[in-house]
Design a protein around this motif. Sequence first.
Motif, PDB file in Angstrom:
ATOM      1  N   THR A 120     -18.918 -79.788 136.503  1.00  0.00           N
ATOM      2  CA  THR A 120     -18.792 -78.133 136.141  1.00  0.00           C
ATOM      3  C   THR A 120     -18.325 -78.552 134.279  1.00  0.00           C
ATOM      4  N   ALA A 121     -18.453 -79.365 133.779  1.00  0.00           N
ATOM      5  CA  ALA A 121     -18.121 -79.839 132.613  1.00  0.00           C
ATOM      6  C   ALA A 121     -18.989 -79.315 131.926  1.00  0.00           C
ATOM      7  N   PHE A 122     -19.984 -79.907 132.015  1.00  0.00           N
ATOM      8  CA  PHE A 122     -21.586 -79.899 132.110  1.00  0.00           C
ATOM      9  C   PHE A 122     -22.251 -78.230 132.007  1.00  0.00           C
ATOM     10  N   ASN A 123     -22.802 -78.210 130.781  1.00  0.00           N
ATOM     11  CA  ASN A 123     -23.740 -76.326 131.041  1.00  0.00           C
ATOM     12  C   ASN A 123     -25.314 -77.263 130.949  1.00  0.00           C
ATOM     13  N   ASP A 124     -25.491 -76.183 131.803  1.00  0.00           N
ATOM     14  CA  ASP A 124     -27.326 -76.136 132.269  1.00  0.00           C
ATOM     15  C   ASP A 124     -27.306 -77.469 133.091  1.00  0.00           C
ATOM     16  N   LEU A 125     -26.939 -77.780 134.440  1.00  0.00           N
ATOM     17  CA  LEU A 125     -26.325 -79.111 135.064  1.00  0.00           C
ATOM     18  C   LEU A 125     -26.815 -77.849 136.633  1.00  0.00           C
ATOM     19  N   TYR A 126     -27.358 -78.025 137.219  1.00  0.00           N
ATOM     20  CA  TYR A 126     -28.238 -77.993 138.407  1.00  0.00           C
ATOM     21  C   TYR A 126     -28.134 -78.336 139.601  1.00  0.00           C
ATOM     22  N   TYR A 127     -28.118 -78.267 140.570  1.00  0.00           N
ATOM     23  CA  TYR A 127     -28.751 -79.083 142.121  1.00  0.00           C
ATOM     24  C   TYR A 127     -30.212 -78.861 141.986  1.00  0.00           C
ATOM     25  N   GLU A 128     -31.037 -79.708 142.516  1.00  0.00           N
ATOM     26  CA  GLU A 128     -32.429 -79.733 142.529  1.00  0.00           C
ATOM     27  C   GLU A 128     -32.559 -78.483 143.568  1.00  0.00           C
ATOM     28  N   LYS A 129     -32.330 -77.809 144.405  1.00  0.00           N
ATOM     29  CA  LYS A 129     -32.339 -77.081 145.143  1.00  0.00           C
ATOM     30  C   LYS A 129     -31.988 -75.683 144.571  1.00  0.00           C
ATOM     31  N   GLN A 130     -31.291 -75.973 143.267  1.00  0.00           N
ATOM     32  CA  GLN A 130     -31.335 -74.891 142.449  1.00  0.00           C
ATOM     33  C   GLN A 130     -32.904 -74.299 141.279  1.00  0.00           C
TER      34      GLN A 130
END
Length: 196
Positions: A120-130
Amino acid sequence: MGRWSNSPDEVECLKCISISDLRKLGYLEPNISMNRNLYWTNKNGERTSSITVIIDTTETKGSVTFDYTFNQSQKINYTVKLITKPANLGNGLLWFFVCPSTFKVCRKLHLNSGYFLHRTAFNDLYYEKQLQSKKWRDWEKVFGTYLDDRLYEQLYKKHFKKFYNGKPTKKYLQLMKKINARKDIDFENVEKFLLA
């Protein structure tokens, strides 16, 4: 001229350091002080990168210092706190990282923008499913278990327990339910879905 990609990073593609990996390597025990290297390898088993970890612990807390070179030029060295919490089953203590950026208690730290931090410390970081399209998610809901070979990998893992005390385990029952669901797929629906 092409444009720079603005697609977000996926959590699954990032290097990470986890508490369970440190435990398996024997690096995370009470009352130790050690300096070790961790390595990442590619599919061929060749080392692609490494990091030095300096671990100091007491009975219930400690610290891990990460020392590495990022992008072959930037020397990085910082310390992450370690804490313990009682296990749910009451049989000992579990170790956790405290993210130096978000101060969240976590079991994994991911490398992005040069530092190992909580996701959560990073912007624009998502799980593959998202990041999957709505159509692909619908496809996976209908045919996901049919296409997923990881079910059999889990079922035939070296130390996977199918039974405990003469009864099937919950994990085994869940896997068998997903595997048996494959038999119920109507391939006429596949054709309809593809033509929709």
